[in-house]
Design a protein around this motif. Structure first.
Motif, PDB file in Angstrom:
ATOM      1  N   UNK A   1      60.394  -7.480 -31.359  1.00 46.56           N
ATOM      2  CA  UNK A   1      60.185  -8.973 -32.455  1.00 46.56           C
ATOM      3  C   UNK A   1      58.501  -9.002 -31.569  1.00 46.56           C
ATOM      4  N   UNK A   2      57.804  -9.721 -32.006  1.00 47.53           N
ATOM      5  CA  UNK A   2      57.588 -10.479 -33.083  1.00 47.53           C
ATOM      6  C   UNK A   2      56.881  -9.333 -33.550  1.00 47.53           C
ATOM      7  N   UNK A   3      57.365  -9.111 -35.535  1.00 48.18           N
ATOM      8  CA  UNK A   3      57.076  -7.210 -35.716  1.00 48.18           C
ATOM      9  C   UNK A   3      55.437  -8.372 -36.681  1.00 48.18           C
ATOM     10  N   UNK A   4      54.850  -6.933 -36.702  1.00 46.33           N
ATOM     11  CA  UNK A   4      53.511  -7.133 -36.925  1.00 46.33           C
ATOM     12  C   UNK A   4      52.823  -5.677 -37.286  1.00 46.33           C
ATOM     13  N   UNK A   5      51.808  -5.491 -37.755  1.00 43.59           N
ATOM     14  CA  UNK A   5      51.012  -4.550 -38.658  1.00 43.59           C
ATOM     15  C   UNK A   5      50.212  -3.567 -36.862  1.00 43.59           C
ATOM     16  N   UNK A   6      49.972  -2.608 -37.491  1.00 38.63           N
ATOM     17  CA  UNK A   6      49.011  -2.180 -36.199  1.00 38.63           C
ATOM     18  C   UNK A   6      47.704  -3.081 -36.304  1.00 38.63           C
ATOM     19  N   UNK A   7      47.028  -3.058 -35.442  1.00 39.03           N
ATOM     20  CA  UNK A   7      46.027  -3.709 -35.764  1.00 39.03           C
ATOM     21  C   UNK A   7      44.985  -2.750 -34.820  1.00 39.03           C
ATOM     22  N   UNK A   8      43.873  -2.008 -35.689  1.00 32.95           N
ATOM     23  CA  UNK A   8      42.938  -1.810 -35.141  1.00 32.95           C
ATOM     24  C   UNK A   8      41.765  -2.014 -33.884  1.00 32.95           C
ATOM     25  N   UNK A   9      42.113  -1.305 -33.134  1.00 24.73           N
ATOM     26  CA  UNK A   9      41.407  -1.534 -31.466  1.00 24.73           C
ATOM     27  C   UNK A   9      41.871  -2.443 -30.496  1.00 24.73           C
ATOM     28  N   UNK A  10      43.603  -2.275 -30.880  1.00 21.21           N
ATOM     29  CA  UNK A  10      43.590  -2.952 -30.254  1.00 21.21           C
ATOM     30  C   UNK A  10      45.081  -2.641 -29.226  1.00 21.21           C
ATOM     31  N   UNK A  11      44.455  -2.778 -27.950  1.00 14.68           N
ATOM     32  CA  UNK A  11      45.578  -1.888 -26.945  1.00 14.68           C
ATOM     33  C   UNK A  11      46.971  -2.346 -26.551  1.00 14.68           C
ATOM     34  N   UNK A  12      47.262  -1.392 -26.151  1.00 13.20           N
ATOM     35  CA  UNK A  12      49.003  -1.542 -25.832  1.00 13.20           C
ATOM     36  C   UNK A  12      48.827  -2.817 -24.563  1.00 13.20           C
ATOM     37  N   UNK A  13      47.761  -3.322 -23.382  1.00 12.28           N
ATOM     38  CA  UNK A  13      47.506  -4.171 -22.734  1.00 12.28           C
ATOM     39  C   UNK A  13      47.588  -5.112 -23.504  1.00 12.28           C
TER      40      UNK A  13
END
Length: 492
Positions: A267-279
């Protein structure tokens, strides 16, 4: 996948209003909120679970293969007969070389105790693993839905076919599917009957109308039951008909390992966003793909907590791990874990749990009794009943005579010629056992014998005597048994 929601909220509201003042309101509120999120299919629509390969799917098929013993076991031969045969009309139960008669049925109580405790142990340790991997309802439903998928396609195609108007193509597919379901139901019932009669003979007589009427009724009931339960009711059987689903909740504790969603990580749930890094992620590891719901055979959402509908089949673990591989995140978002582990509490080792020791002790005692019973099973048994009226007779030659009724129980599936002898004193005489006693298989054969001892040789009012029974089987094996009795004479 949509499931009909059970009105559990109203029930919990009533519980909340009637709860004791000692119970914190926040605890009741938490219980209410959790149960209100549960989704239980009440039969409003058919659940078409998605089938995907994976480690737990493979394990599920391997454990389900245990039921091949049920289907193929009656055809195993042993010493010229069916290896395992529960011959109820003749009250004989053959287990390979051992023959169990009603007199030995105390072992059945221990066997039932063993499996009952074993089920309790499994539930306490790993939840409803029986339901998910071994239960015949789960296994047969899995086979039925596998056939359904092979004929009708994946879940979207099956839903579309169900909603489509009747056509020749739909009639053909549905007819083949239901014919295969009925065939499996028939084989289920036929295999059950085959455990209680000679299987090859049953095949020869069943289809020409020469089998016992009970066999036809039993096969029909099993075929209809399998067809309805595995083909139509499916998960509804687990929800509403199975008593184990109702009692298993009280058998779990905080250390029980069950399929669990790691809420802190997901949580929180959410789709993978383009360009978003793990950090710089703003969401948890759960991408809200609903694959865990899509593969669930009972249609629940494991992310809403442990629920009555969860049969711990672990198929949601396969689905989640595959998604984690695609998005480059570690496995274990849904995994086998205990409540203590999820909350970061120290977990107890398996052997440190008192319940395991108690269950283990009961299992050991039950199994020891069963093993002792089978190893102590004698091919023949001998009982010696002393005549009570009179206790002894004084003969004209001065000797004392006692009368006995010997009962020979033949447990082997062949007629035996049993030789009777007696020991205890060198000068005693056995009368009435000059010829061998013919003992029919599976029955008790009585015979009357007399033992005579010279009166002058008697040193006590009572003294022990031992009767011996000996026979040779057709294979050449020698079998024997003995029974101690008492010889009664006049007071000294």
């Amino acid at each position: 996948m949509i499931a009909c929601r059970v009105e559990q909220g109203s029930v919990l509201k009533m519980v909340k209003s009637m709860s004791s003042p000692d119970v914190p309101p926040t605890a009741v509120d938490a219980l209410y909120e959790e149960a209100d999120r549960w989704q239980i299919n009440t039969g409003g629509q058919t659940i078409h679970a998605k089938r995907i390969p994976g480690r737990w799917r493979t394990i599920k098929w391997l454990t389900a293969s245990v039921w091949l013993i049920y289907l193929l076991g009656p055809y195993l031969r042993w010493e010229g007969r069916q290896a395992v045969l529960f011959d109820i009309p003749n009250r004989q139960y053959h287990l390979f070389s051992a023959t169990v008669l009603p007199q030995d049925f105390w072992m059945l109580s221990l066997l039932l105790l063993f499996f009952a405790i074993l089920l309790a142990v499994m539930t306490a340790l790993v939840g409803r693993v029986w339901c998910g991997f071994f239960c015949f309802q789960t296994v047969w439903t899995d086979i039925f839905t596998w056939i359904e998928e092979k004929l009708e396609g994946p879940p979207p195609a099956r839903r579309k076919l169900d909603q489509a108007p009747m056509s020749l193509d739909k009639l053909r597919i549905k007819s083949i599917k239901h014919a295969l379901w009925i065939l499996i139901g028939f084989l289920t019932g036929f295999s059950f009957v085959a455990w209680f009669t000679d299987a090859p003979t049953l095949w020869q007589t069943f289809f020409v109308g020469e089998a016992n009427g009970t066999a036809y009724v039993t096969v029909a009931l099993f075929a209809a039951g399998t067809y309805v339960l595995a083909g139509f009711l499916r998960e509804q059987t687990c929800f509403w008909l199975c008593p184990y689903a109702r009692i298993q909740g009280v058998m779990l504790d905080r250390t029980t390992i069950v399929p669990t969603y790691d809420e802190q990580r997901g949580e929180p749930r959410g789709r993978v966003k383009r360009g978003e890094t793990e950090d710089h992620r703003t969401t948890g590891d759960c991408v809200d793909c609903n694959q865990c719901v899509a593969v669930c055979p009972t249609g629940i959402d494991i992310r809403e907590g442990q629920q009555e509908g969860c049969i711990t089949c672990a198929l949601c673990l396969d689905a989640c791990d595959q998604v984690m591989d695609k998005v480059g995140r570690p496995h274990g978002l849904i995994r086998y874990a205990s409540l203590d582990e999820l909350e970061g509490r120290p977990t107890k080792a398996l052997l440190m749990r008192p319940r395991v020791w108690v269950y283990g002790a009961i299992l050991f005692v039950a199994m020891a009794g069963i093993v002792y019973g089978f190893t102590a099973l004698a091919p023949i048994e001998l009982k010696a009943l002393h005549e009570r009226a009179p206790l002894f007779v004084l003969l004209s030659d001065g000797s004392i005579q006692n009368k006995y009724t010997l009962k020979i129980l033949n447990k082997v599936p062949e007629t035996l010629s049993v030789t009777i002898s007696v020991s205890g004193r060198d000068d005693m005489t056995l009368v009435g056992a000059e010829k061998p006693v013919i003992a029919e298989p599976g029955g008790v054969t009585p015979t009357v014998v007399f033992v005579r001892i010279p009166r002058r040789s008697l040193v006590a009012e009572q003294q022990p005597v031992i009767f011996h029974a000996e026979a040779i089987r057709s294979s050449g094996a020698r079998i024997e048994t003995e029974r101690e009795s008492v010889f009664v004479g006049p007071r000294q």
